[in-house]
Design an enzyme around this catalytic site. Structure first.
Site, PDB file in Angstrom:
ATOM      1  N   GLY A 233       0.826  -1.200   0.000  1.00 56.04           N
ATOM      2  CA  GLY A 233       0.000   0.000   0.000  1.00 56.04           C
ATOM      3  C   GLY A 233       0.856   1.243   0.000  1.00 56.04           C
ATOM      4  O   GLY A 233       2.068   1.197   0.256  1.00 56.04           O
ATOM      5  N   PRO A 235       2.493   4.883   1.204  1.00 58.97           N
ATOM      6  CA  PRO A 235       3.000   5.270   2.533  1.00 58.97           C
ATOM      7  C   PRO A 235       1.913   5.926   3.372  1.00 58.97           C
ATOM      8  O   PRO A 235       1.076   6.669   2.867  1.00 58.97           O
ATOM      9  CB  PRO A 235       4.131   6.258   2.204  1.00 58.97           C
ATOM     10  CG  PRO A 235       4.507   5.974   0.787  1.00 58.97           C
ATOM     11  CD  PRO A 235       3.256   5.508   0.111  1.00 58.97           C
ATOM     12  N   THR A 237      -0.500   4.420   5.147  1.00 62.50           N
ATOM     13  CA  THR A 237      -1.810   3.768   5.161  1.00 62.50           C
ATOM     14  C   THR A 237      -1.995   2.811   6.333  1.00 62.50           C
ATOM     15  O   THR A 237      -2.983   2.092   6.384  1.00 62.50           O
ATOM     16  CB  THR A 237      -2.031   2.997   3.847  1.00 62.50           C
ATOM     17  OG1 THR A 237      -0.902   2.145   3.601  1.00 62.50           O
ATOM     18  CG2 THR A 237      -2.200   3.950   2.685  1.00 62.50           C
ATOM     19  N   LYS A 239       0.124   0.191   7.550  1.00 64.18           N
ATOM     20  CA  LYS A 239       0.521  -1.209   7.429  1.00 64.18           C
ATOM     21  C   LYS A 239       1.178  -1.704   8.718  1.00 64.18           C
ATOM     22  O   LYS A 239       0.927  -2.818   9.166  1.00 64.18           O
ATOM     23  CB  LYS A 239       1.473  -1.354   6.234  1.00 64.18           C
ATOM     24  CG  LYS A 239       0.847  -0.997   4.891  1.00 64.18           C
ATOM     25  CD  LYS A 239       1.800  -1.236   3.753  1.00 64.18           C
ATOM     26  CE  LYS A 239       2.958  -0.259   3.755  1.00 64.18           C
ATOM     27  NZ  LYS A 239       2.515   1.133   3.485  1.00 64.18           N
ATOM     28  N   GLU A 456      -8.343  32.529 -12.047  1.00 67.70           N
ATOM     29  CA  GLU A 456      -9.113  31.623 -11.192  1.00 67.70           C
ATOM     30  C   GLU A 456     -10.604  31.672 -11.513  1.00 67.70           C
ATOM     31  O   GLU A 456     -11.313  30.666 -11.345  1.00 67.70           O
ATOM     32  CB  GLU A 456      -8.872  31.960  -9.718  1.00 67.70           C
ATOM     33  CG  GLU A 456      -7.421  31.841  -9.279  1.00 67.70           C
ATOM     34  CD  GLU A 456      -6.850  30.465  -9.543  1.00 67.70           C
ATOM     35  OE1 GLU A 456      -7.617  29.478  -9.520  1.00 67.70           O
ATOM     36  OE2 GLU A 456      -5.630  30.368  -9.790  1.00 67.70           O
TER      37      GLU A 456
END
Length: 660
Positions: A233, A235, A237, A239, A456
């Site tokens: 996964g 970075p 997330t 683990k 914009e």
């Protein structure tokens, strides 16, 4: 100036709820663990005494030496002797002279023995000077100092023999020992309930927990438990958090180590550490070995600079042998994590080693809301804070990003002198995470502020006019980070597939700022550089990967590196998978897509020129407006007779662009 188009992803995080430690049950008849051997009193004082002795031997002679004596040359010595000022001298066999004058002062000198002068003794006798002959020799202190290095080396080898490795093959001084952090069964307090979201991932790895709790249940059914599970996964997330939750749920020993801990400059040390780590796991079985960032040692073999005797390859070979060789009933499971699965060796991923590959993606909207609720624990939130709204406005955020968002919101509240976090604090925190800190000193010139407002406004109006574009959330001309202005679009729901119409509208919105400058000023500016780069990237993927070009047909040259829509690949291959002629066709199709998107954007803004001017004036006055203001401006300034419909009708699907 830039247009932020955040696309949805998925993720998880953790909660730090303390739990009482649990003592693992001890099997009946097993003796209690032996306490570690305590050193005797003389062993405690041995090292300080050695240090004190070395200090006295090295520093003592300088501290207790007599005061410095007068140094006289040989000529001065002869002059003092002739003048009768010398009362006694002591001469050694190397010509060194130590004497005393008649007034009681001492002096030293040196006889040049190379001259062979014999008149000194006759003159000393003539002046009635007392002469003493000595022989030079080492003192006890000098002798001890000369022998001190031998004592130190002997003591070092003695200490290594008693407290170091049992053999030199394992590495001197503990180099061959594993650096895994051992967390015993009572230590892990994280559970699956502490991990927000990720129900599918938790269900996938729950079977590993069942195996460690009751391995006989699987053996009775003839099922073999998984030997290894690798989590893949992006970075941040969670683990590592999921691995700790597995250890906490299973209530077993947990050995945690990073892949870089095996790599050393000495050949064979990494393989020795792998063996030692698995030996420790067998002693504590059932247990879990968690290797974080396994790509540090599990990279593909046979590449450039990877020889048969290279340290990293030997470490990988030992890891493969240990995973394939330990007993099925030993109760050892290897858990690994990486964000680069494409770089791992195929032998490491085959069944029998890592049987399962669990993907830990970025969180979706509901999971982000659950993660935010975890990070909001311990913080005082105002009634106007809606975590579901914040989760909708943070697509693509990982658990680490959401934790940073909640922390930045708390910092904004403290900076304002409050202890309660309101919605504005979290909104500012999101802008800081996405764009960077707002620089109040970065003041724009009046002409530049007008140009940014027009730019914009073009983005915002086209986002509202295009049917498949994401709605506008906020438009601002306040500089933040490298952006002079920002138009934020937020998706109404999580997207997993993107249609051709959505991609065309996305290109049109990306080029809306440049189109507005062309409509109002008649020329472009450098403010559209980021927009052009992003639009070119998306158009290139439409042609190369998504098969949306009739010139190439249904052919996809996908990237080997996984990345999201609009994101650049991490690596550029040295050799392209297509010919130069195909590259020319790709370049022509990309240019055609971008040219068509610019023409469509210019036509829509030209038809809504009144709304464009009004929105730009509103931005110059208020500096920041939300999406409702953009819709209101469009409603109050309708286009000319059918011009908007004709401009919007130019949105021909990409498959018809190259037809002749």
């Amino acid at each position: 100036m830039t247009t932020r188009v955040r696309l949805p992803f998925r993720h998880a995080t953790r909660s730090a709820r303390p739990r009482p430690p649990r003592e693992p049950p001890r099997p009946p008849g097993e003796p209690p663990p032996t306490p570690p051997e305590q050193p005797t009193p003389w062993q405690r004082w041995l090292l300080p005494m050695l240090i004190a002795t070395m200090f006295l031997l090295l520093i003592g002679p300088a501290l207790f030496s007599p005061p410095a004596q007068q140094r006289a040359t040989y000529s001065d010595l002869m002059s003092k002797v002739n003048a009768g000022q010398v009362s006694s001298v002591s001469i050694d066999d190397k010509g060194g002279v130590q004497g005393k004058l008649t007034d009681g002062r001492s002096f030293t000198s040196q006889i040049p023995t190379a001259l062979g002068n014999t008149q000194l003794a006759q003159r000393l006798e003539a002046k009635h000077v007392q002469i003493t002959a000595t022989r030079s020799g080492g003192s006890w202190s000098s002798l001890l100092l000369s022998l001190l290095p031998l004592f130190i080396i002997f003591g070092l080898f003695l200490w290594l023999g008693r407290h170091g490795q049992q053999s030199l093959a394992s590495g001197i001084g503990g180099f061959g020992r594993s650096k895994a952090k051992i967390i015993e069964a009572e230590r892990p307090t994280t559970r699956f309930t502490d991990v927000a979201g990720y129900d599918g991932v938790k269900q996938e790895i729950s079977e590993m927990v069942d195996f460690l709790r009751d391995p006989g249940r699987y053996s009775a059914a003839g099922a073999k438990p998984p030997r290894g599970v690798i989590m893949v996964g992006p970075p941040g997330t969670g683990k590592t958090l999921l691995a700790r939750a597995v250890a906490g749920e299973a209530e077993v020993a947990f050995l945690s180590v990073t892949g870089s801990a095996f790599v050393e400059m000495f050949v064979g040390v990494g393989a020795s550490r792998v063996r030692d780590m698995f030996d420790n796991a067998r002693k504590r079985a059932p247990s879990i070995i968690f290797i974080d960032e396994i790509d540090a040692i599990g990279g593909k073999r046979g590449g450039i600079g990877m020889g048969g005797h290279e340290e990293r390859e030997q470490t990988l070979n030992q890891l493969l042998a240990e995973m394939d060789g330990f007993d099925q009933g030993s109760g050892i499971v290897v858990l690994a994590a990486t964000n680069r699965p494409e770089s791992l060796d195929a032998a490491l991923l085959r069944p029998g080693r890592f049987d399962r590959q669990v993907t830990v993606p970025l969180p979706n909207q509901s999971e982000r809301a659950a993660i935010l609720s975890v990070h909001a624990m311990g913080k005082r939130l105002a009634p106007d804070v809606d975590l579901d709204v914040i989760a909708r406005g943070t697509p693509g955020f990982s658990g680490a990003d959401l934790a940073n968002l909640a922390n930045e919101g708390a910092i904004n509240a403290v900076r304002a002198g409050r202890t309660v976090i309101d919605a504005n604090d979290l909104d500012q925190a999101r802008d800081r995470v996405l764009l960077g800190r707002r620089e109040a000193s970065n003041a724009l010139l009046p002409d530049e502020r007008h140009a940014v407002a027009v730019h914009e406004s073009g983005h915002a109006l086209l986002a509202a006019l295009c049917e498949h574009a994401d709605p506008v959330a906020k438009v601002t001309i306040l500089p933040a980070g490298v952006a002079l202005g920002v138009t934020e679009q937020l998706p109404e729901a999580e997207r997993h597939l993107y249609s051709e119409a959505y991609l065309i509208d996305l290109l049109t919105v990306r080029l809306g700022g440049r189109a507005a400058e062309l409509v109002v000023f008649g020329q472009g500016s450098t403010g559209a550089a980021n927009d052009l780069a992003g639009a070119t990237q998306i158009a290139g993927r439409m042609v190369r990967e998504f098969g949306l070009s009739p010139a190439l047909g249904p052919v996809g040259y996908g990237s080997t590196t996984p990345h999201g829509l609009g994101e650049a690949p991490e690596e550029t291959p040295l050799r392209l998978p297509y010919s130069e002629h195909t590259q020319e066709l790709i370049d022509a199709e990309v240019a055609s897509l971008l040219r068509h998107a610019e023409q469509r954007a210019t036509g829509l803004l030209d038809a809504h020129r009144g709304a464009l001017d009004r929105l730009a004036a509103t931005l110059l006055e208020d500096e920041t407006v939300d999406g409702d203001v953009v819709v209101k401006v469009l409603r109050n300034h309708p286009p000319a007779d059918g011009s908007a419909r004709r401009a919007a009708g130019r949105a021909v699907p990409a498959r018809h662009l190259s037809e002749k």
